[in-house]
Scaffold this motif. Structure first.
Motif, PDB file in Angstrom:
ATOM      1  N   GLU A 166      -8.252   4.701   1.508  1.00  0.00           N
ATOM      2  CA  GLU A 166      -8.857   3.817   0.506  1.00  0.00           C
ATOM      3  C   GLU A 166      -8.313   2.390   0.634  1.00  0.00           C
ATOM      4  O   GLU A 166      -9.072   1.417   0.587  1.00  0.00           O
ATOM      5  CB  GLU A 166      -8.570   4.361  -0.898  1.00  0.00           C
ATOM      6  N   ALA A 167      -7.003   2.266   0.837  1.00  0.00           N
ATOM      7  CA  ALA A 167      -6.396   0.942   0.991  1.00  0.00           C
ATOM      8  C   ALA A 167      -6.942   0.247   2.236  1.00  0.00           C
ATOM      9  O   ALA A 167      -7.280  -0.948   2.192  1.00  0.00           O
ATOM     10  CB  ALA A 167      -4.874   1.066   1.084  1.00  0.00           C
ATOM     11  N   ASP A 190       0.816  -1.211   0.000  1.00  0.00           N
ATOM     12  CA  ASP A 190       0.000   0.000   0.000  1.00  0.00           C
ATOM     13  C   ASP A 190       0.856   1.270   0.000  1.00  0.00           C
ATOM     14  O   ASP A 190       0.323   2.361  -0.154  1.00  0.00           O
ATOM     15  CB  ASP A 190      -0.933   0.021   1.216  1.00  0.00           C
ATOM     16  N   ALA A 209       2.216   6.142  -0.289  1.00  0.00           N
ATOM     17  CA  ALA A 209       0.841   6.600  -0.498  1.00  0.00           C
ATOM     18  C   ALA A 209       0.576   7.880   0.277  1.00  0.00           C
ATOM     19  O   ALA A 209       1.240   8.168   1.274  1.00  0.00           O
ATOM     20  CB  ALA A 209      -0.138   5.516  -0.058  1.00  0.00           C
ATOM     21  N   THR A 210      -0.424   8.607  -0.174  1.00  0.00           N
ATOM     22  CA  THR A 210      -0.917   9.787   0.532  1.00  0.00           C
ATOM     23  C   THR A 210      -1.946   9.333   1.562  1.00  0.00           C
ATOM     24  O   THR A 210      -2.388   8.171   1.535  1.00  0.00           O
ATOM     25  CB  THR A 210      -1.577  10.763  -0.448  1.00  0.00           C
ATOM     26  N   GLU A 270      -5.078   7.937  -0.067  1.00  0.00           N
ATOM     27  CA  GLU A 270      -4.798   6.615  -0.646  1.00  0.00           C
ATOM     28  C   GLU A 270      -4.732   5.546   0.439  1.00  0.00           C
ATOM     29  O   GLU A 270      -5.183   4.414   0.237  1.00  0.00           O
ATOM     30  CB  GLU A 270      -3.493   6.655  -1.440  1.00  0.00           C
ATOM     31  N   THR A 307       3.308  12.313   1.401  1.00  0.00           N
ATOM     32  CA  THR A 307       3.373  10.933   0.932  1.00  0.00           C
ATOM     33  C   THR A 307       4.127  10.146   1.994  1.00  0.00           C
ATOM     34  O   THR A 307       5.173  10.592   2.475  1.00  0.00           O
ATOM     35  CB  THR A 307       4.092  10.836  -0.426  1.00  0.00           C
TER      36      THR A 307
END
Length: 86
Positions: A46-47, A36, A39-40, A43, A69
């Motif tokens: 969402e993951a 994952d 990621a931000t 993100e 990030t």
């Protein structure tokens, strides 16, 4: 049977962390995989949801500063204000 016959292992939390930080890190890591990252914050939310994380995990990730990030779970934990090991 003694799991540490030489007496070199020590229990407890890593130096620089408290029990709450250990629990938070473990719970976040439970719902986020290495895949994952990077990621931000959005993100990662969402993951976590893709992994069917509870709402409390998504809510914690929603606290991450915008525009960052994150490379690994330790970065996420630090950004959320939890102490990390030294």
């Amino acid at each position: 049977m003694d799991a540490d016959p030489a007496g070199t292992m020590v229990g407890g939390t890593p130096v620089g962390m408290d029990a709450d930080a250990v629990v938070a890190r473990a719970e976040l890591a439970r719902w986020l995989d290495r895949a994952d990252f990077p990621a931000t914050g959005p993100e990662l939310i969402e993951a976590a949801r893709d992994h069917r994380a509870p709402d409390v995990v998504a809510a914690e990730l929603a606290k991450l500063p915008a525009g960052q990030t994150y490379e690994r779970i330790g970065d996420v934990v630090r950004a959320l204000g939890y102490p990390t090991e030294t």
